[in-house]
Design an enzyme around this catalytic site. Structure first.
Site, PDB file in Angstrom:
ATOM      1  N   ASP A  28     -10.786   2.120  -3.122  1.00 54.09           N
ATOM      2  CA  ASP A  28     -11.336   1.774  -1.486  1.00 54.09           C
ATOM      3  C   ASP A  28     -12.791   1.800  -1.584  1.00 54.09           C
ATOM      4  O   ASP A  28     -13.527   1.752  -0.800  1.00 54.09           O
ATOM      5  CB  ASP A  28     -10.674   3.115  -0.846  1.00 54.09           C
ATOM      6  CG  ASP A  28      -9.294   2.718  -0.247  1.00 54.09           C
ATOM      7  OD1 ASP A  28      -9.108   1.478  -0.433  1.00 54.09           O
ATOM      8  OD2 ASP A  28      -8.964   3.385   0.543  1.00 54.09           O
ATOM      9  N   ASP A  65       0.814  -1.260   0.088  1.00 53.89           N
ATOM     10  CA  ASP A  65      -0.026  -0.021   0.077  1.00 53.89           C
ATOM     11  C   ASP A  65       0.810   1.333  -0.040  1.00 53.89           C
ATOM     12  O   ASP A  65       2.126   1.199   0.403  1.00 53.89           O
ATOM     13  CB  ASP A  65      -0.851   0.047   1.190  1.00 53.89           C
ATOM     14  CG  ASP A  65      -2.304   0.719   1.017  1.00 53.89           C
ATOM     15  OD1 ASP A  65      -2.272   1.593   0.145  1.00 53.89           O
ATOM     16  OD2 ASP A  65      -3.144   0.281   1.941  1.00 53.89           O
TER      17      ASP A  65
HETATM   18  C1  GLA Z   1      -5.933   2.166   2.277  1.00 54.27           C
HETATM   19  C2  GLA Z   1      -6.114   0.805   1.545  1.00 54.27           C
HETATM   20  C3  GLA Z   1      -7.195   0.010   2.368  1.00 54.27           C
HETATM   21  C4  GLA Z   1      -6.747  -0.453   3.567  1.00 54.27           C
HETATM   22  C5  GLA Z   1      -6.155   0.755   4.238  1.00 54.27           C
HETATM   23  C6  GLA Z   1      -5.530   0.228   5.557  1.00 54.27           C
HETATM   24  O1  GLA Z   1      -6.588   2.858   2.430  1.00 54.27           O
HETATM   25  O2  GLA Z   1      -6.464   1.358   0.339  1.00 54.27           O
HETATM   26  O3  GLA Z   1      -7.633  -1.169   1.470  1.00 54.27           O
HETATM   27  O4  GLA Z   1      -5.574  -1.254   3.170  1.00 54.27           O
HETATM   28  O5  GLA Z   1      -5.199   1.440   3.590  1.00 54.27           O
HETATM   29  O6  GLA Z   1      -4.894   1.259   6.484  1.00 54.27           O
END
Ligand code: GLA
Length: 694
Positions: free
Chosen positions: A520, A451
């Site tokens: 997301d 990420d």
């Molecule tokens: C980001 C990602 C999510 C999740 C969060 C965790 O927002 O896109 O899918 O993994 O971080 O903190």
């Protein structure tokens, strides 16, 4: 051999297309053809000569140079801008020679040199004949003794057939709302699509398509993308004299590179193609290339995964994850991924990033127990990391506050309570490499979600060895290096690229990552639109899509599953709250998905009805041998009296006989494509219909 050379003219031929350029009478490397492949080499036009221009404009406004450097009376958008040690700021490039390497993917190199200064520019062309694609990049070399300052170095300029009546399609968006398509006329002047955030970002995508009157199924489309995971720029220019060109490469905003003698600089690859098959044809060309030539495990469909993020947020421990894993396994999930919250000091988003070992409170005996449990349930285990980041509240930051990107005299702006490690620094790269390698070596981890949750600010690099603005490029190379090394050491691990959703989706990262977390936003009706935009340049196998609880009171679980089944299926809801009926439905959908998975992930995709255009949408996938297909149809909420328009299938063998689920009589492929079919749906209903060649 798809590269033809005669009297300093070069014709690059792919299966259906040709790209031609050559030296004109004043010695400029000039573009002259990019369209359908012609029967004879003599059919291609000759490089245009300068003529008929007034003193107000340089002839470059008429004569499209292949890779123009800023010099003389060129007022067009240049590809290259340099400053020599004595302060001279134009580069007069002349042709030196060309060479070809013959291999399955032949390569042409054209060498140019400045007439006075020791600057050499090599234009590279790689011909992907089977995919009707051409890849270009450039190498800059300093053959002298004093540094040369580079102020812009694009990877390519693509010139369209003469005319100023084109439309540009690009994608824009924001967090939770990525990949919105925008088609607009190109008018005289410059249109810029760019990122200044250190990742390609949610706001723009390093991809373009140009057409005059194409639709999804037919019409001429010229399209391209940049294989780069950082700041980029696409400049579409229409000159005053009806010439349309698109340049792309590193963004030259806050750009600077000191070209030292003996240290060549390679720009990232720009890939482009031409089709008469409309936007759908353009997408399928890139999809096939990405699956077969870019992805590390492109031929292997992804497992159905469960991800715990939306269920448990940061509140993870062995008990909470085991409870979810048990239900997931019963439903047929094949890979269990624990998301954020598992590492040292991580209770919320304000601490822990950088300290990549299990939190002693949550996992007193390490991750081994949970992984064993997951493996015993018959699933692989995966883990979330955000390696480029650090929370000020972490052991790492306390030990190395100087490792972050910063200006010493400025406050360090935090975003989501975090700062960005300077991945351009070798010591930082070594730390990240070491800590992730240890994690992968000590634990049976089959999948990593990598990420990246913030954009850059105060882009300083106090001890930079060269121009501190090299940070923008060296940061991305640092990631490529660490990730590439990890891939080599752990070749079976599957990686996902995530940047708060789809902020880092490009052909550069997909040499390392096998798939992308597209958004997301997991609400199914918005997701339809996001997924359709994404499909314009990346294939379904790379599109991880979870079924979650967003909008659960409104959107049926089956609809939510069907949306996610259009890509690489995952589940991300809180399974503890799913009742028996939900779990039974999920089990059935996962079973069905496994059946159609090779068609969705490895087949050809046809967008029949766009969710960006209306409440009804349909997408179809067809296996490479055209023996099987699957049709997804969706209806979001509209007044009852409207019904779904007629659908015309695509991509079938016209002569063969096919059955379509729900229809009694088999018909020829041509009949399904020409006469079509009608699917009745109620509000928020969806259907999956199998298509089978008899
Ligand atoms: C980001 C990602 C999510 C999740 C969060 C965790 O927002 O896109 O899918 O993994 O971080 O903190």
């Amino acid at each position: 051999m798809p590269i033809h050379i005669s009297s300093q003219r070069w014709v690059l031929e792919t299966r259906q297309t040709a790209y031609a350029f050559g030296l004109n009478s004043v010695g400029l490397v000039t573009h002259h053809y990019w369209r359908a492949r012609l029967p004879r080499l003599d059919d291609y036009p000759i490089p245009p000569d300068p003529s008929g221009f007034a003193s107000t404009d340089g002839f470059h406004h008429f004569v499209p140079e292949e890779y123009p450097a800023e010099a003389g009376t060129k007022y067009i958008d240049p590809c290259l801008k340099v400053r020599f040690a004595d302060g001279v700021r134009d580069a007069v490039l002349t042709f030196v020679d060309s060479s070809v390497t013959d291999s399955s993917t032949p390569e042409l190199s054209i060498r140019l040199k400045d007439v006075y200064y020791p600057l050499q520019v090599t234009l590279h062309y790689r011909v992907h004949a089977d995919y009707d694609l051409i890849e270009r990049w450039v190498t800059l070399e300093n053959l002298g003794t004093e540094p040369i300052h580079v102020e812009r170095a694009f990877s390519a300029k693509w010139t369209l057939p003469p005319g100023d009546d084109y439309f540009l399609t690009h994608m824009y968006g924001r967090h939770l709302d990525e990949f919105n398509l925008q088609r607009e006329p190109l008018t005289p002047g410059l249109k810029t699509i760019e990122s200044r955030r250190i990742i390609p970002s949610h706001c723009a995508v390093p991809w373009f398509a140009i057409d005059r009157s194409a639709n999804e199924d037919s019409g001429e489309v010229w399209f391209g993308t940049l294989a780069w995971s950082g700041n980029f720029r696409i400049n579409a220019e229409v000159t005053e004299f009806a010439s349309t060109r698109v340049s792309l490469g590193w963004n030259d905003w806050d750009f600077g590179w000191t070209l030292q003698p003996g240290r060549p600089l390679d720009t990232p690859p720009a890939l482009a193609g031409y089709t008469k098959g409309g936007f759908g044809g353009a997408s399928r060309q890139v999809h096939a290339y990405v699956r077969e030539r870019v992805l590390p495990h492109g031929g292997t469909p992804h497992k159905v995964l469960y991800n715990s993020w939306e269920a448990t947020l940061f509140d993870v421990d062995e008990a909470s994850q085991s409870a979810l894993a048990e239900i997931a396994a019963q439903m047929g999930v094949e890979l269990f991924v624990m998301d954020d919250g598992w590492f040292h000091g991580r209770k919320w988003d304000n601490a822990g990033l950088g300290d990549w070992w299990p939190d002693e409170g949550k996992f007193p005996h390490g991750l081994g127990g949970l992984i064993q449990k997951v493996n015993d349930l018959g699933m692989d285990f995966g883990l979330w990391v955000e390696p480029e980041m650090v929370n000020p509240d972490s052991d790492l930051y306390r030990a190395h506050p100087d490792w972050v990107i910063h200006f010493p005299t400025r406050a360090r702006t935090e975003s989501r309570n975090q700062l960005i490690l300077n991945m351009a620094r070798e010591d930082v790269q070594e730390y990240v490499l070491g800590v992730l390698d240890k994690l992968l070596t000590e634990n049976n981890i089959a999948f990593i979600k990598w990420d990246m949750n913030r954009a850059a600010s105060e882009p300083g690099w106090p001890d930079a060895p060269g121009d501190p603005r090299e940070l923008w490029m060296r940061y991305v190379w640092g990631i490529y290096r660490v990730w590439g090394e990890l891939r080599q050491r752990h070749p079976n691990v599957i990686w996902q690229s995530c940047a708060s959703g789809g902020g880092r989706a490009d052909l550069g990262i997909l040499r390392l990552a096998d798939q992308v977390w597209v958004s997301d936003n997991t609400e199914a009706t918005s997701r339809l639109r996001i997924q359709e935009g994404y499909s314009h340049f990346l294939p379904a196998i790379t599109m991880e899509a979870w079924v979650t609880d967003w909008n659960e009171g409104f959107v049926p679980l089956e609809f939510r599953f069907h949306v996610s089944m259009c890509g690489s299926l995952g589940v991300g809801g809180n399974l503890l709250n799913w009742n028996d009926a939900d779990r039974a439905l999920a089990t059935e959908c996962i079973r069905q998905y496994k059946e159609i998975r090779p068609i969705v992930q490895l087949g050809e995709q046809y967008r029949l009805l766009s969710p960006q255009m209306g409440p009804f949408s349909a997408v179809q996938y067809v296996s490479q041998d055209k023996a099987e297909g699957v049709l997804f149809v969706f209806r979001v909420h509209v007044p009852e009296k409207y019904n779904i328009p007629h659908l015309y299938l695509r991509g079938l063998d016209p002569e063969a006989l096919y059955s379509v689920e729900g229809f009694d009589e088999p018909r020829s492929g041509l009949a399904w494509m020409e006469a079509g079919l009608k699917v009745e749906l109620k509000n928020l209903q969806s259907k999956i219909l199998k298509i089978t060649r008899i």
